[in-house]
Scaffold this motif. Structure first.
Motif, mmCIF file in Angstrom:
data_model
loop_
_atom_site.group_PDB
_atom_site.id
_atom_site.type_symbol
_atom_site.label_atom_id
_atom_site.label_comp_id
_atom_site.label_asym_id
_atom_site.label_seq_id
_atom_site.Cartn_x
_atom_site.Cartn_y
_atom_site.Cartn_z
ATOM 1 N N VAL A 18 3.258 6.079 -2.441
ATOM 2 C CA VAL A 18 4.424 6.966 -2.499
ATOM 3 C C VAL A 18 5.055 6.989 -3.882
ATOM 4 O O VAL A 18 5.271 8.061 -4.473
ATOM 5 N N TYR A 19 5.358 5.812 -4.410
ATOM 6 C CA TYR A 19 6.109 5.745 -5.664
ATOM 7 C C TYR A 19 5.200 5.674 -6.894
ATOM 8 O O TYR A 19 5.617 6.041 -7.988
ATOM 9 N N ASN A 39 0.830 -1.208 0.000
ATOM 10 C CA ASN A 39 0.000 0.000 0.000
ATOM 11 C C ASN A 39 0.861 1.254 0.000
ATOM 12 O O ASN A 39 0.632 2.197 -0.766
ATOM 13 N N GLY A 40 1.866 1.270 0.895
ATOM 14 C CA GLY A 40 2.731 2.444 0.995
ATOM 15 C C GLY A 40 3.506 2.713 -0.274
ATOM 16 O O GLY A 40 3.626 3.871 -0.706
ATOM 17 N N ASN A 55 -3.432 8.547 -4.978
ATOM 18 C CA ASN A 55 -4.134 9.070 -3.804
ATOM 19 C C ASN A 55 -4.383 7.939 -2.802
ATOM 20 O O ASN A 55 -4.818 6.854 -3.183
ATOM 21 N N PRO A 56 -4.095 8.162 -1.505
ATOM 22 C CA PRO A 56 -4.254 7.094 -0.512
ATOM 23 C C PRO A 56 -5.650 6.476 -0.473
ATOM 24 O O PRO A 56 -5.792 5.265 -0.293
ATOM 25 N N THR A 57 -6.672 7.296 -0.674
ATOM 26 C CA THR A 57 -8.044 6.771 -0.658
ATOM 27 C C THR A 57 -8.245 5.791 -1.809
ATOM 28 O O THR A 57 -8.805 4.700 -1.622
ATOM 29 N N ILE A 58 -7.781 6.153 -3.003
ATOM 30 C CA ILE A 58 -7.945 5.280 -4.168
ATOM 31 C C ILE A 58 -7.084 4.026 -4.029
ATOM 32 O O ILE A 58 -7.537 2.902 -4.298
ATOM 33 N N ALA A 59 -5.844 4.207 -3.590
ATOM 34 C CA ALA A 59 -4.928 3.065 -3.468
ATOM 35 C C ALA A 59 -5.457 2.027 -2.473
ATOM 36 O O ALA A 59 -5.432 0.823 -2.737
ATOM 37 N N THR A 60 -5.927 2.513 -1.322
ATOM 38 C CA THR A 60 -6.396 1.550 -0.311
ATOM 39 C C THR A 60 -7.809 1.040 -0.609
ATOM 40 O O THR A 60 -8.182 -0.032 -0.148
ATOM 41 N N LEU A 61 -8.569 1.809 -1.392
ATOM 42 C CA LEU A 61 -9.859 1.280 -1.864
ATOM 43 C C LEU A 61 -9.616 0.095 -2.788
ATOM 44 O O LEU A 61 -10.306 -0.927 -2.719
ATOM 45 N N ALA A 62 -8.592 0.229 -3.642
ATOM 46 C CA ALA A 62 -8.205 -0.896 -4.491
ATOM 47 C C ALA A 62 -7.709 -2.060 -3.641
ATOM 48 O O ALA A 62 -8.012 -3.224 -3.903
ATOM 49 N N GLY A 63 -6.954 -1.737 -2.572
ATOM 50 C CA GLY A 63 -6.474 -2.771 -1.663
ATOM 51 C C GLY A 63 -7.604 -3.491 -0.956
ATOM 52 O O GLY A 63 -7.544 -4.708 -0.749
#
Length: 336
Positions: free
Chosen positions: A127-128, A122-123, A132-140
């Protein structure tokens, strides 16, 4: 003279006392007292020591996720995938336990390793990949739930309640308090100390308060963000292990679904500014206790669980509205 001193002293001390506790925390304490008094008057067993322990055990998993959600929100991020991470860790802990010949430590070690891996993923994506954290973790949230279902074929895996370690986690007590509650308190205390009394904690607050200033001060933002998400994954794995211990098997979805919303609600109610830079573990724990007391009370009154979801959603909205009003930010769509 004595009378004047006695009456004047509390007035001088009260502001300092309130400042130490915090207005947000005092509000939560007041709300918790009201909820306890209300349901205590409706149900004679509600305030019994046994039921207090039941509430404590019921909120342990949510509490663990809320504690680390607090850290990432202070950083200026968010993690919507914590529930799915806990479900994946639950499945891995049970399957590794079975594969290793009923070795509880092997199951727990595998779960924590997987939790660390998905947290770091996730990180790194945030970061790289500049997502957007919301989109990245929604995918997660979707991906980790899918992996858990693929590994388990969508069914509960293993049976761990023939193992003394898992039994101890689920049913054991230390000094009269359930082990699960001790785990939550220990994790919360460790994170509180980290945030309040170490350079790491000060840097985390700096990241959420002003990331540009933090970068200019020499703080490695990328390293901190990846590390925070790795921490979330490890604590989510601990929550998944406790879920396995409570239910007696690895649960790909049941028991972990909706945990992310509860964790975010608790952090927001506890005083975390969703834009980062503000929040604390004390407020989050009070909010977790309030949510648990409310849920237990509504269940005891045979109120439909759907209404509990409505109440939870309303509390999140109220928490965000209060934050907006206190911050003085202009509301979207309204003139300045």
């Amino acid at each position: 003279m004595t009378s004047t001193t006695l009456t004047g002293s509390p007035a001088k001390k009260a502001p300092g006392f309130i400042a130490r506790i915090g207005g947000q925390n005092l509000s939560l304490i007041g709300a918790l007292v009201v909820v306890l008094a209300l349901f205590g008057s409706l149900n004679g067993n509600y305030l019994s020591w046994n039921n207090i322990q039941v509430i404590g055990q019921a909120v342990t998993i949510t509490g663990l996720l809320a504690v680390v959600q607090t850290v990432v929100i202070i950083c200026g991020g968010l993690d919507i995938s914590v529930g799915s991470q806990a479900g994946l860790a639950s499945v891995v802990s049970a399957m590794a336990f079975t594969s290793a010949g009923s070795n509880a430590l092997a199951g727990m070690g595998a779960a924590v390793a997987v939790g660390l891996l998905v947290g770091v993923v996730n990180g790194v994506v945030i970061v790289y990949g500049r997502v957007n954290p919301t989109i990245a973790t929604l995918a997660g949230l979707a991906a980790y739930k899918g992996v858990a279902q693929l590994l388990s074929d969508g069914r509960a895996q293993g049976y761990v309640l023939n193992d003394s370690i898992f039994i101890f986690l689920a049913r054991g007590k230390i000094a009269g308090l359930p082990v699960m509650i001790w785990i939550l308190l220990l994790v919360a205390a460790a994170v509180h100390v980290m945030l309040k009394y170490t350079d790491i904690g000060r840097n985390i607050y700096a990241l959420g308060g002003n990331d540009t200033a933090a970068r200019l001060a020499g703080i490695s933002i990328n390293k901190y963000l990846v590390s925070v998400y790795g921490l979330i994954g490890m604590v989510a794995a601990v929550a998944g292990i406790l879920l396995t211990a409570r239910t007696g098997s690895g649960q790909p979805v049941s028991g972990s679904e909706g945990l992310e919303l509860k964790a975010i609600t608790a952090a927001a109610l506890g005083g975390c500014a969703l834009k980062g830079g503000k929040g604390g573990i004390g407020g989050t724990l009070l909010a977790v206790a309030l949510l648990g007391a409310l849920e237990n009370g509504l269940t005891g009154q045979n109120i439909n669980a759907f209404w509990q979801n409505v109440a939870q959603g309303l509390l999140l909205v109220v928490a965000v509205v209060i934050q907006q009003r206190r911050s003085g930010e202009r509301a979207i769509g309204l003139p300045a």
